[in-house]
Design a protein around this motif. Structure first.
Motif, short mmCIF file in Angstrom:
data_model
loop_
_atom_site.label_atom_id
_atom_site.label_comp_id
_atom_site.label_asym_id
_atom_site.label_seq_id
_atom_site.Cartn_x
_atom_site.Cartn_y
_atom_site.Cartn_z
N SER A 107 -2.85 8.58 1.77
CA SER A 107 -1.67 7.71 0.76
C SER A 107 -0.45 8.95 1.31
CB SER A 107 -1.89 7.56 -0.60
OG SER A 107 -1.51 6.52 -0.69
N ASP A 130 10.84 11.38 -2.23
CA ASP A 130 10.37 11.55 -3.56
C ASP A 130 10.44 13.34 -3.80
OD1 ASP A 130 8.27 13.47 -4.24
OD2 ASP A 130 6.41 11.28 -2.96
N ARG A 156 6.55 7.43 6.18
CA ARG A 156 7.62 6.68 6.01
C ARG A 156 9.10 7.23 5.25
NH1 ARG A 156 3.91 3.51 2.94
NH2 ARG A 156 4.46 4.91 1.38
N PRO A 175 4.92 14.50 -7.64
CA PRO A 175 5.46 12.95 -9.15
C PRO A 175 5.07 12.28 -9.80
CG PRO A 175 5.29 12.14 -6.81
CD PRO A 175 4.64 13.46 -6.89
N ALA A 176 3.28 12.59 -10.07
CA ALA A 176 2.81 11.83 -10.72
C ALA A 176 2.38 13.15 -11.57
CB ALA A 176 2.25 11.23 -11.14
N SER A 220 -2.62 3.58 -11.50
CA SER A 220 -1.16 3.89 -12.23
C SER A 220 0.33 4.07 -12.67
CB SER A 220 -1.10 5.44 -12.85
OG SER A 220 -1.28 6.06 -10.91
N ALA A 222 2.81 7.63 3.43
CA ALA A 222 3.96 8.25 2.77
C ALA A 222 4.85 8.96 2.92
CB ALA A 222 3.64 8.67 0.45
N ARG A 268 -0.17 4.57 -7.24
CA ARG A 268 -0.53 5.49 -8.45
C ARG A 268 1.32 5.32 -8.61
NH1 ARG A 268 -4.72 9.25 -5.14
NH2 ARG A 268 -3.01 9.26 -3.78
N ASN A 269 1.18 6.12 -9.80
CA ASN A 269 2.01 6.12 -10.48
C ASN A 269 3.04 5.02 -10.31
OD1 ASN A 269 3.75 7.91 -11.81
ND2 ASN A 269 4.61 8.72 -10.46
N ARG A 273 2.19 13.14 -14.99
CA ARG A 273 2.28 11.76 -15.90
C ARG A 273 2.00 11.40 -17.07
NH1 ARG A 273 -0.24 6.88 -16.00
NH2 ARG A 273 -2.21 7.89 -15.11
N GLU A 284 1.46 -0.87 -0.18
CA GLU A 284 -0.07 0.05 -0.22
C GLU A 284 1.02 1.43 -0.38
OE1 GLU A 284 -3.90 0.06 2.80
OE2 GLU A 284 -3.18 -1.90 2.84
N ARG A 285 1.29 1.47 -1.40
CA ARG A 285 2.28 2.25 -1.41
C ARG A 285 2.22 3.08 -2.90
NH1 ARG A 285 8.15 1.86 1.02
NH2 ARG A 285 8.76 3.66 -0.54
N ASP A 286 1.86 4.39 -2.52
CA ASP A 286 1.82 4.93 -4.03
C ASP A 286 3.65 5.38 -4.77
OD1 ASP A 286 -0.82 5.87 -3.87
OD2 ASP A 286 -0.33 7.67 -3.39
N ASN A 287 3.89 5.91 -5.96
CA ASN A 287 5.35 5.83 -6.03
C ASN A 287 6.44 5.30 -5.95
OD1 ASN A 287 4.12 8.88 -7.01
ND2 ASN A 287 4.14 9.30 -4.91
#
Lengths: 162, 479
Positions: free
Chosen positions: B322, B299, B329, B200-201, A85, B326, A58-59, B204, A9-12
């Motif tokens: 999300s 990022d 983390r 970062p997207a 995505s 992020a 995502r991404n 995209r 469960e992590r984007d990018n």
């Protein structure tokens, strides 16, 4: 195709995480596979045993153009990655080399799938069936050129239809 | 060129002019004018050609260099890393066998692929350029359509000089206002500030065109820095319409075409976006209002002003769970707490280099902060010029003496610590103030921690021993 999903469960999730730069000198696919996803899960290789689908946010695959990324994942038995995505170079690398299927699903579908669920990916019908939960999700439309390359089995087998 | 008179974008004109064939969905088989090759993403492509009995279709349009894993220390010594040496020998063999020009490790024209292309005059306005490297968008600064590709596509271009591509969406990024003349706020800050806003997207899959007064004002090197980081917002390409600065840059290069006058005339008449042409997306910033940017997370979108404190995950989240996760983390990885002022962050290492920021102008900016000063105790700082040519020009100006005099290492050209493929890597837990383009986990070495910033900010951090707002600094005069 049918398989059990491993989910992060992590984007990018970037290609430096999928396969760190230090391994770009490695040409042996089995050796690349041993280091796949090392950045977030050193046990990825063993976690994929008996599994063939990776689910992530995502991404997915952003960053570097390294084709080592889908090669390393495929080497761990990953046959499809499901994500809301994909970064474009990674996406093209997956289909150009016919390493694995990048499957774009909605954010809700992504959120509804749990680690360990058994999934069935049906590209022709553009459906993902979650056999564990009895749910069904739509796959985003695939550009004609991409489905052509997928069906042909890679960029070098692709022929322009008459 | 289509003749229906509908207004077209710069991207659209270059795309159309190179289209060999199209599909109903807009995908096109694009002719490629220039293929740049390096040692890391090409070996399997050449092997593929060999196995299928194919030749390189247009060796004269293909140019190779060694950059990703070349050592940047003493090159008269044998290579310490056997696998790197093998990869470099493979490129030598492949170039000899397939008849491709190579700017190898011993060559006076060796350097990072995205530095030597423009330097040699291989990067031309209105052309299509591909390379097995995601920072290929750099060349878009000249009004080229330049895209990073994978190794299968490298093989395809080697074999056919063309590539099937989905037609990307188009995005306009306006940089209005002015960066000013203080040299404290740079093109790197402008592009970091865009990525911070759109994420970062945020672009995209799109082809970006950068425009606005700040872009017009910018040097070609600055435009290259901006276009270089297009991929960090997820874009396929980044472009700037060429102007007189562009035309001046491509003249009198070793590989400038002989008919350059006629070319410039035709570029002037065609290579711009027509009034009324539409894009799918748009984003605008006023660069007059930005502060020096520094990344705090993992990022490039996790960036803030040097004068700010690290945001809490809740602040960063913008209500998105999300993003919050992020940020949590990222803080754990980077070893910093929310609320820490960025100026309290203390690097162990400083890296001035990479295809983003290792051109002559970048080294001049960095040197302005170090001349007559000393690197802080406990900091190891290095400068890795983008090419041998940049190194020579910098030495002719005495920039090497500024750096070495201040306690920096002055090294040979290559990608170096941007991606940690050679010996220049961070140790676990080490923190780096870096002029490169990615602060991903493990990018500069396993468990290494990266803070992205401009050359002048990285150099100032080396001197101060902590990240510092260079706006308060007296910067040495340009030589």
């Amino acid at each position: 195709m049918r398989g059990v999903a491993t989910k992060y469960e992590r984007d990018n999730i970037d290609t430096d995480v999928i396969i760190p730069g230090t391994y770009l000198k490695v040409h042996d696919h089995a050796e690349l596979a041993r280091h796949a996803m090392e950045g977030i899960d050193p046990d990825f290789h063993s976690r994929m045993e008996g599994r063939s689908i990776l689910v992530a946010g995502r991404n997915f695959g952003c960053g570097s153009s390294r084709e080592h990324a889908p090669i390393a994942l495929a080497g761990c038995g990953v046959r499809a990655v499901l994500a809301p995505s994909f970064a474009r170079i990674f996406y093209r690398n997956c289909v150009d080399g016919a390493y694995l299927l990048p499957v774009e699903v909605g954010q809700e579908a992504y959120e509804s799938i749990s680690d360990g669920d058994e999934l069935e990916v049906d590209m022709a019908a553009r459906r993902v069936r979650n056999l564990t939960r009895g749910e069904e999700h739509e796959i985003a439309p695939v550009p004609e050129i991409i489905s052509g390359i997928i069906e042909a089995g890679g960029l070098f087998r692709y022929r322009v239809p008459e | 060129m289509t003749g229906d008179g509908a207004p077209r974008t710069l991207f659209g004109k270059v795309w159309d002019a190179h289209t060999v064939d199209t599909r109903d969905d807009g995908a096109a088989l694009l002719y490629i004018d220039r293929h740049l090759v390096h040692e890391v993403t090409s070996p399997q492509a050449f092997e593929g050609l060999r196995q299928s009995g194919r030749r390189v279709r247009r060796p004269g349009l293909t140019t190779a260099t060694m950059d990703h894993n070349v050592p940047t220390g003493d090159r008269s010594l044998p290579m310490a890393d056997d696998t790197s040496a093998a990869q470099m020998r493979a490129l030598e063999r492949n170039c000899a066998e397939f008849g491709i020009e190579l700017h190898g490790m011993g060559s006076a024209s060796q350097g990072i692929v995205h530095v030597i292309g423009p330097e040699l005059g291989l990067t031309l306005p209105g052309s299509t350029i591909v390379c097995g490297d995601s920072h290929t968008a750099t060349h878009g600064a000249f009004g080229a359509l330049a895209m990073g590709i994978g190794t299968s596509e490298v093989e395809h271009v080697l074999a056919t000089q063309a590539l099937w591509l989905e037609r990307p969406e188009e995005m306009l990024v306006r940089m209005d206002g002015s960066l000013g003349s203080s040299r404290a706020i740079t093109p790197k800050d402008a592009i970091l500030s865009v990525i911070r806003e759109i994420g970062p997207a945020g672009a995209r899959g799109a082809a970006i065109e950068y425009a606005g007064s700040a872009i017009s004002e910018m040097s070609m090197e600055g435009r290259m820095t901006v276009c270089n980081m297009s991929i960090e917002a997820g874009a396929r390409a980044g472009m700037v319409a060429p102007d007189e600065k562009t035309f001046a840059h491509v003249r009198d290069r070793p590989r400038t075409p002989r008919n350059i006058d006629a070319l410039v005339e035709s570029w002037r008449e065609t290579l711009f976006t027509d009034a009324g042409a539409e894009r799918d997306r748009e984003h605008a910033i006023d660069v007059s209002r930005i502060a020096p940017q520094v990344s705090w997370g993992t990022d490039p979108g996790m960036t803030c002003d040097i004068t700010e404190a690290i945001p809490t995950p809740a602040e960063f989240s913008r209500g998105d769970e999300s993003r919050r996760a992020a940020a949590e983390r990222a803080l754990e990885y980077i070893g910093l707490e929310a609320g820490t002022p960025m100026e309290d962050v203390r690097p162990d290492r400083v890296f001035v280099g990479s295809c983003t920021n290792a051109r002559l102008g970048d080294l001049r900016e960095a040197a302005a902060a170090v001349r007559g000063r000393r690197v802080a105790d406990g900091v190891r700082a290095m400068v890795v010029p983008g090419s041998q040519e940049v190194k020579r020009l910098a030495e002719a100006e005495g920039l090497d003496r500024d750096f070495v005099g201040a306690g920096f290492e002055w090294r040979e050209s290559g990608c170096s610590m941007c991606l940690g493929m050679n010996e220049d890597v961070l140790g676990p837990g080490e923190r780096c103030a870096s002029t490169s383009n990615r602060n991903f986990e493990g990018r500069q070495g396993a468990r290494g921690r990266t803070h992205l910033m401009s050359p002048v900010m990285a150099a100032a951090a080396a001197i101060a021993g902590h990240l510092v707002d260079v706006r308060g600094w007296e910067l040495a005069e340009a030589v």
